[in-house]
Design a protein around this motif. Sequence first.
Motif, PDB file in Angstrom:
ATOM      1  N   ALA A  54      10.706  -2.948  -2.593  1.00  0.00           N
ATOM      2  CA  ALA A  54      11.854  -3.822  -2.319  1.00  0.00           C
ATOM      3  C   ALA A  54      11.770  -4.369  -0.898  1.00  0.00           C
ATOM      4  O   ALA A  54      12.027  -5.557  -0.661  1.00  0.00           O
ATOM      5  N   PHE A  55      11.412  -3.511   0.054  1.00  0.00           N
ATOM      6  CA  PHE A  55      11.217  -3.976   1.435  1.00  0.00           C
ATOM      7  C   PHE A  55      10.110  -5.032   1.503  1.00  0.00           C
ATOM      8  O   PHE A  55      10.201  -6.006   2.253  1.00  0.00           O
TER       9      PHE A  55
ATOM     10  N   GLY B 204       3.021   0.769 -13.878  1.00  0.00           N
ATOM     11  CA  GLY B 204       2.763   2.125 -13.397  1.00  0.00           C
ATOM     12  C   GLY B 204       3.986   3.009 -13.496  1.00  0.00           C
ATOM     13  O   GLY B 204       3.903   4.202 -13.829  1.00  0.00           O
ATOM     14  N   LEU B 205       5.150   2.443 -13.233  1.00  0.00           N
ATOM     15  CA  LEU B 205       6.403   3.193 -13.280  1.00  0.00           C
ATOM     16  C   LEU B 205       6.727   3.629 -14.710  1.00  0.00           C
ATOM     17  O   LEU B 205       7.023   4.798 -14.969  1.00  0.00           O
TER      18      LEU B 205
ATOM     19  N   PHE C 150       3.173  -8.606  -7.443  1.00  0.00           N
ATOM     20  CA  PHE C 150       2.690  -7.258  -7.731  1.00  0.00           C
ATOM     21  C   PHE C 150       3.712  -6.413  -8.485  1.00  0.00           C
ATOM     22  O   PHE C 150       3.410  -5.294  -8.891  1.00  0.00           O
ATOM     23  N   VAL C 151       4.929  -6.931  -8.654  1.00  0.00           N
ATOM     24  CA  VAL C 151       5.985  -6.154  -9.306  1.00  0.00           C
ATOM     25  C   VAL C 151       5.651  -5.822 -10.762  1.00  0.00           C
ATOM     26  O   VAL C 151       5.913  -4.693 -11.205  1.00  0.00           O
TER      27      VAL C 151
ATOM     28  N   LEU D 104       0.827  -1.209   0.000  1.00  0.00           N
ATOM     29  CA  LEU D 104       0.000   0.000   0.000  1.00  0.00           C
ATOM     30  C   LEU D 104       0.859   1.256   0.000  1.00  0.00           C
ATOM     31  O   LEU D 104       0.605   2.201  -0.767  1.00  0.00           O
ATOM     32  N   ALA D 105       1.874   1.266   0.856  1.00  0.00           N
ATOM     33  CA  ALA D 105       2.758   2.438   0.933  1.00  0.00           C
ATOM     34  C   ALA D 105       3.499   2.643  -0.381  1.00  0.00           C
ATOM     35  O   ALA D 105       3.666   3.788  -0.853  1.00  0.00           O
ATOM     36  N   SER D 106       3.928   1.550  -1.010  1.00  0.00           N
ATOM     37  CA  SER D 106       4.659   1.652  -2.274  1.00  0.00           C
ATOM     38  C   SER D 106       3.796   2.236  -3.384  1.00  0.00           C
ATOM     39  O   SER D 106       4.197   3.182  -4.073  1.00  0.00           O
TER      40      SER D 106
END
Length: 221
Positions: free
Chosen positions: A166-167, A185-186, A178-179, A147-149
């Motif tokens: 990564a964390f 998105g990136l 999810f990567v 969520l934070a990412s």
Amino acid sequence: MKQVKSFLVYLLLFGAVLRLAVAYLTVHHFDLSFYYDWATGAAADFFRAYEIIPNLDYPPLFLFPLYLTGHLLQLDAVRAYPPFEMIVLKGWQILGDLVVVLLIYFILRKHPFAAAGGAALWAVNPAAIVNSAYWGQTDSIMIAFLLASFWMLEEGHPEASGILIAFGCLMKFQTIYFVPLFALGLVCRFHYRQILHTILAAAAVGIGVFFPFLLYSGWDL
């Protein structure tokens, strides 16, 4: 707005008490016996954990909080009373759940009532409570990182987002599912330099966390 923030505080307190009660009342060692071994092994010889713990099959980030868990498990009060042991073994998972409640609120903060409602839905979500407070699984910590990412990605901070995902991968390998979505998105939103910086930041985190364990436990870790 002030009422919504007060509601959030009470919601977090309610969610914490509810989860601690469930953790306290449900004494079992299904899967938690693994965490017990990992925690005590990490406390005994942190960077050699993969060498001395035969059943350790998680990436290394979870070992950092488990180091503290391992020392708490050595306390006489915890060792003598199984419900306290349950709270210690499930504590980080419960904390992850509460962080998810906070993240939902802050992600939706521009719509205060939606934010409060979304946070409340997670705070009382039976599946989340069973997963973290009853079973003691670590999915809530992984979800918090995810969520934070994606929030940082949405807010235009790709490097921070890369570090957070990564964390998440270093916490639980299921994050890798999810990567591809993260990468999409990136690539669709940012300049190639920002994309490169994000990849380098994520790689640096991954190598930096794994490297000392590789040095002590061997490259076949």
